[in-house]
Write an enzyme that holds these catalytic residues in place. Structure first.
Site, PDB file in Angstrom:
ATOM      1  N   LYS A  93       1.025  -1.223   0.033  1.00  0.00           N
ATOM      2  CA  LYS A  93       0.114  -0.123   0.121  1.00  0.00           C
ATOM      3  C   LYS A  93       0.850   1.352   0.088  1.00  0.00           C
ATOM      4  CE  LYS A  93      -3.629   2.205   0.344  1.00  0.00           C
ATOM      5  NZ  LYS A  93      -3.380   2.722  -1.004  1.00  0.00           N
ATOM      6  N   GLN A 114       7.016   3.775   3.803  1.00  0.00           N
ATOM      7  CA  GLN A 114       5.846   3.424   3.816  1.00  0.00           C
ATOM      8  C   GLN A 114       5.691   2.264   4.738  1.00  0.00           C
ATOM      9  OE1 GLN A 114       4.009   5.556   1.457  1.00  0.00           O
ATOM     10  NE2 GLN A 114       2.300   4.998   2.982  1.00  0.00           N
ATOM     11  N   LYS A 117       5.373   3.361   8.387  1.00  0.00           N
ATOM     12  CA  LYS A 117       4.340   4.507   8.383  1.00  0.00           C
ATOM     13  C   LYS A 117       2.970   3.596   8.674  1.00  0.00           C
ATOM     14  CE  LYS A 117       4.118   7.700   5.333  1.00  0.00           C
ATOM     15  NZ  LYS A 117       3.900   8.506   4.214  1.00  0.00           N
ATOM     16  N   LYS A 129       5.333   1.806  -3.184  1.00  0.00           N
ATOM     17  CA  LYS A 129       5.480   3.057  -3.580  1.00  0.00           C
ATOM     18  C   LYS A 129       5.536   2.850  -5.150  1.00  0.00           C
ATOM     19  CE  LYS A 129       4.681   7.314  -2.298  1.00  0.00           C
ATOM     20  NZ  LYS A 129       4.171   7.748  -1.137  1.00  0.00           N
ATOM     21  N   ASP A 169      -0.139  10.790  -4.494  1.00  0.00           N
ATOM     22  CA  ASP A 169       1.099  11.311  -4.057  1.00  0.00           C
ATOM     23  C   ASP A 169       1.651  12.703  -4.623  1.00  0.00           C
ATOM     24  OD1 ASP A 169       3.409  10.721  -1.847  1.00  0.00           O
ATOM     25  OD2 ASP A 169       4.540  11.313  -3.459  1.00  0.00           O
ATOM     26  N   THR A 213      -4.335  13.741   4.922  1.00  0.00           N
ATOM     27  CA  THR A 213      -2.873  13.719   5.329  1.00  0.00           C
ATOM     28  C   THR A 213      -2.497  15.292   6.003  1.00  0.00           C
ATOM     29  OG1 THR A 213      -2.370  12.514   3.265  1.00  0.00           O
ATOM     30  CG2 THR A 213      -0.353  13.705   4.189  1.00  0.00           C
TER      31      THR A 213
HETATM   32  P1  NDP Z   1       1.362  17.757  -4.482  1.00  0.00           P
HETATM   33  O1  NDP Z   1       1.398  17.411  -6.013  1.00  0.00           O
HETATM   34  O2  NDP Z   1      -0.301  18.151  -4.427  1.00  0.00           O
HETATM   35  O3  NDP Z   1       1.781  18.996  -3.998  1.00  0.00           O
HETATM   36  C1  NDP Z   1       3.176  19.394  -3.934  1.00  0.00           C
HETATM   37  C2  NDP Z   1       3.490  20.563  -3.489  1.00  0.00           C
HETATM   38  O4  NDP Z   1       4.925  20.480  -3.127  1.00  0.00           O
HETATM   39  C3  NDP Z   1       3.227  21.617  -4.619  1.00  0.00           C
HETATM   40  O5  NDP Z   1       3.192  22.750  -3.992  1.00  0.00           O
HETATM   41  C4  NDP Z   1       4.856  21.531  -5.224  1.00  0.00           C
HETATM   42  O6  NDP Z   1       4.958  22.775  -6.100  1.00  0.00           O
HETATM   43  C5  NDP Z   1       5.762  21.397  -4.311  1.00  0.00           C
HETATM   44  N1  NDP Z   1       6.874  20.824  -4.719  1.00  0.00           N
HETATM   45  C6  NDP Z   1       6.789  19.465  -5.188  1.00  0.00           C
HETATM   46  N2  NDP Z   1       8.031  19.260  -5.374  1.00  0.00           N
HETATM   47  C7  NDP Z   1       8.991  20.500  -5.264  1.00  0.00           C
HETATM   48  C8  NDP Z   1      10.269  20.532  -5.120  1.00  0.00           C
HETATM   49  N3  NDP Z   1      11.047  19.605  -5.789  1.00  0.00           N
HETATM   50  N4  NDP Z   1      10.733  21.790  -4.756  1.00  0.00           N
HETATM   51  C9  NDP Z   1       9.753  22.596  -4.030  1.00  0.00           C
HETATM   52  N5  NDP Z   1       8.515  22.446  -4.056  1.00  0.00           N
HETATM   53  C10 NDP Z   1       7.873  21.306  -4.536  1.00  0.00           C
HETATM   54  O7  NDP Z   1       1.742  16.384  -3.575  1.00  0.00           O
HETATM   55  P2  NDP Z   1       1.107  16.307  -2.246  1.00  0.00           P
HETATM   56  O8  NDP Z   1       0.677  17.567  -1.397  1.00  0.00           O
HETATM   57  O9  NDP Z   1       0.390  14.893  -2.246  1.00  0.00           O
HETATM   58  O10 NDP Z   1       2.463  15.720  -1.431  1.00  0.00           O
HETATM   59  C11 NDP Z   1       3.519  16.558  -0.788  1.00  0.00           C
HETATM   60  C12 NDP Z   1       4.313  15.728  -0.011  1.00  0.00           C
HETATM   61  O11 NDP Z   1       3.572  15.176   1.001  1.00  0.00           O
HETATM   62  C13 NDP Z   1       5.293  14.813  -0.658  1.00  0.00           C
HETATM   63  O12 NDP Z   1       6.478  14.409   0.137  1.00  0.00           O
HETATM   64  C14 NDP Z   1       4.300  13.543  -0.541  1.00  0.00           C
HETATM   65  O13 NDP Z   1       5.049  12.168  -0.774  1.00  0.00           O
HETATM   66  C15 NDP Z   1       3.784  13.614   0.778  1.00  0.00           C
HETATM   67  N6  NDP Z   1       2.623  12.780   1.127  1.00  0.00           N
HETATM   68  C16 NDP Z   1       1.504  12.761   0.540  1.00  0.00           C
HETATM   69  C17 NDP Z   1       0.435  12.065   0.886  1.00  0.00           C
HETATM   70  C18 NDP Z   1      -0.875  12.285   0.345  1.00  0.00           C
HETATM   71  O14 NDP Z   1      -1.918  11.653   0.632  1.00  0.00           O
HETATM   72  N7  NDP Z   1      -1.041  12.937  -0.848  1.00  0.00           N
HETATM   73  C19 NDP Z   1       0.357  11.231   2.318  1.00  0.00           C
HETATM   74  C20 NDP Z   1       1.791  11.339   2.824  1.00  0.00           C
HETATM   75  C21 NDP Z   1       2.924  12.094   2.361  1.00  0.00           C
HETATM   76  P3  NDP Z   1       4.997  22.929  -7.735  1.00  0.00           P
HETATM   77  O15 NDP Z   1       3.401  22.582  -7.766  1.00  0.00           O
HETATM   78  O16 NDP Z   1       5.702  23.967  -8.069  1.00  0.00           O
HETATM   79  O17 NDP Z   1       5.809  21.827  -8.085  1.00  0.00           O
HETATM   80  O1  2IT Z   2       3.200   8.860   1.406  1.00  0.00           O
HETATM   81  C1  2IT Z   2       1.886   8.492   1.740  1.00  0.00           C
HETATM   82  O2  2IT Z   2       1.789   8.020   2.755  1.00  0.00           O
HETATM   83  C2  2IT Z   2       0.866   8.556   0.348  1.00  0.00           C
HETATM   84  N1  2IT Z   2       1.307   9.113  -0.626  1.00  0.00           N
HETATM   85  C3  2IT Z   2      -0.540   7.987   0.802  1.00  0.00           C
HETATM   86  C4  2IT Z   2      -0.642   6.693   0.494  1.00  0.00           C
HETATM   87  C5  2IT Z   2      -1.900   5.906   0.229  1.00  0.00           C
HETATM   88  O3  2IT Z   2      -1.812   4.629   0.098  1.00  0.00           O
HETATM   89  O4  2IT Z   2      -2.840   6.530   0.492  1.00  0.00           O
END
Ligand code: NDP
Ligand code: 2IT
Length: 449
Positions: A93, A114, A117, A129, A169, A213
């Site tokens: 997952k 993961q 977590k 992943k 993600d 999240t």
């Molecule tokens: P999104 O794609 O929705 O948003 C990512 C954000 O981070 C955007 O604002 C993006 O800016 C910025 N960003 C991405 N890469 C970079 C970079 N290299 N430098 C600067 N800014 C950056 O992703 P999520 O919000 O879903 O994910 C964000 C983080 O949270 C990741 O680390 C992900 O693994 C983690 N995460 C996500 C989960 C989920 O449920 N979605 C669960 C747990 C963790 P820009 O648009 O300019 O690229």
């Molecule tokens: O980093 C993370 O925990 C996620 N991107 C969510 C994974 C999931 O299966 O909901």
């Protein structure tokens, strides 16, 4: 960097040798191994059964070609990945990431984290992943659809509700999950809801998954503060990023009485002393898929947009890195400490560099590692799987309550484990040890497989 226990040094050396050039994966493994010294002393059976070596080697790694045709008729080629890391506790997952920086080392670091977590959530899910080096920026909806269809045309054979269950993600949200699910359904001729999570709420998705999240990260930080007689209420908050995790961290921070004064994207950051406007932020970033610069322009003189610089220079009580790996480095940590930050909670995966973590912790800043603090997303994915399996649908309020309870449970588990292993108050060690031991015990019970 903390040095590793002698029995763990060869394990780490082997990881370096077998996975050359995969720096993020090395970093993630080292961070967990650093926490395991008290475990190795107390549980020699893990060492005898080579549990740690086995956990560091993915059960399966899939790499495939993803050909697709862009709107100009040009054939494009990307690379797709799925790392099925560990299935001791349940089906693999974990999310899918679409970003040009994706390569095997990124997918492995994310898959490795993961595992622990997911164990911490207490739900029956293993760790995996995937993703692609595909860059969704500037692509039309139709291009995104064709890419997702091609990606799933290979990936489907590896998935299943009891086998491997991807989600979103970075770069993968509701739109992409829709296209991926559609193609899976078409190829397999099965409406197998539980094969993907983060689905639309009208066709099998869970209410509160989109928010989970970000909400969970804020719930976790609130728990840390409450354990010390404080609370989120009245705090100045800085949130990096403005994607899915950041947006809903902002919303929940407001709901708990905080004021969010800065957010960012990869182009720059915006500071707004009176507080970022959540509704406009969501409209610009989630609905219009715009840039944070456009948000600042629409807010006019109340907001300042800064293109070159660091969001961590903005004074705050609580910092929530919610963008990407290694975005908060030693300089950022120094600035935060200089401005009196009290808590850093990782909404993103591994956003804080090891040096920055050391600096924050030695300055007495409360530090919540992503494995614990951002587990609310995957936990709510598991709640989605539960709803799909029972063909049921829960209310937003009920699902959010479950999420809050899960986050409180993870917080408690981190503290209890840290105490038990002689490192009281250490959330990093608590999260790593607790998640690790649960997986290790299941692996021991199942024999050498
Ligand atoms: P999104 O794609 O929705 O948003 C990512 C954000 O981070 C955007 O604002 C993006 O800016 C910025 N960003 C991405 N890469 C970079 C970079 N290299 N430098 C600067 N800014 C950056 O992703 P999520 O919000 O879903 O994910 C964000 C983080 O949270 C990741 O680390 C992900 O693994 C983690 N995460 C996500 C989960 C989920 O449920 N979605 C669960 C747990 C963790 P820009 O648009 O300019 O690229
Ligand atoms: O980093 C993370 O925990 C996620 N991107 C969510 C994974 C999931 O299966 O909901």
């Amino acid at each position: 960097m903390i040095s590793l226990h002698p029995s763990l040094q060869p394990v780490y050396a082997e990881v370096l040798h077998r996975n050359p050039g995969e720096m993020e994966f090395h970093q993630a493994v080292h961070e967990v191994l650093e926490s395991l010294t008290p475990v190795v002393r107390r549980r020699p059976e893990y060492v005898e059964a080579s549990i740690i070596e086995r956990i560091c080697e993915p059960e399966r790694q899939i790499i495939f070609r993803v050909p697709w045709v862009d709107d100009q008729g040009v054939v494009r080629i990307n690379r797709g990945f799925r790392v099925e890391f560990n299935s001791a506790l349940g089906p693999y997952k974990g999310g899918l990431r679409f970003h040009p920086s994706v390569y095997l080392g990124i997918v492995k670091f994310l898959g490795f984290e993961q595992i622990f977590k997911n164990a911490l959530t207490g739900m029956p899910i293993g760790g995996g992943k995937g993703g692609s080096d595909f860059d969704p920026k500037g692509r039309s909806d139709r291009e995104i659809m064709r890419f997702c269809q091609s990606f799933m045309t290979e990936l489907y054979r590896h998935l299943g509700e009891y086998t491997d269950v991807p989600a979103g993600d970075t770069g993968v949200g509701g739109r992409e999950i829709g296209y991926l699910f559609g193609q899976y359904k078409r190829i397999t001729n099965r409406y197998e809801s539980g094969v993907l999570t983060g689905k639309g709420v009208t066709w099998g998705g869970s209410l509160a998954r989109t928010e989970a999240t970000g909400y969970g990260t804020v719930f976790f930080v609130d728990q840390m503060l409450r354990a010390r007689g404080s609370a989120f209420d009245g705090k100045r908050v800085v949130v990096s990023g403005s994607g899915n995790v950041a947006i809903y961290a902002v919303q929940k921070a407001y709901q708990l009485g905080g004021t969010v004064v800065a957010v960012s994207d990869s182009g720059g950051y915006v500071v707004e002393e009176s507080g970022i406007d959540f509704e406009l932020l969501r409209e610009v970033k989630e609905v219009r898929r715009g840039r944070i610069k456009e948000y600042a322009e629409e807010r006019g003189s109340t907001a300042r947009y800064i293109e070159d610089g660091s969001i961590w220079d903005v004074p705050c009580d609580i910092a929530l890195p919610c963008a990407t790996q290694n975005e908060l480095d030693v300089d950022g940590a120094r600035a935060l400490v200089g401005n009196g930050v009290q808590v850093v909670g990782e909404g993103a995966n591994m956003p804080t560099t090891p040096g920055a973590v050391d600096l924050l912790r030695s300055a007495g800043v409360l530090f919540a590692p992503g494995k614990a603090a951002n587990a609310g997303g995957v936990a709510t994915s598991a709640l989605e799987m539960q709803q799909n399996a029972s063909r049921d649908r829960w209310s937003f309020e009920y699902t959010e309550e479950r999420l809050a309870d899960i986050m409180a449970g993870i917080h408690e588990r981190c503290l209890t484990t840290a105490e038990e292993y002689g490192v009281p108050g250490d959330y990093v060690a608590g999260a790593n040890i607790s998640g690790f031991c649960q997986v290790a015990d299941a692996m021991l019970a199942m024999g050498v497989i």
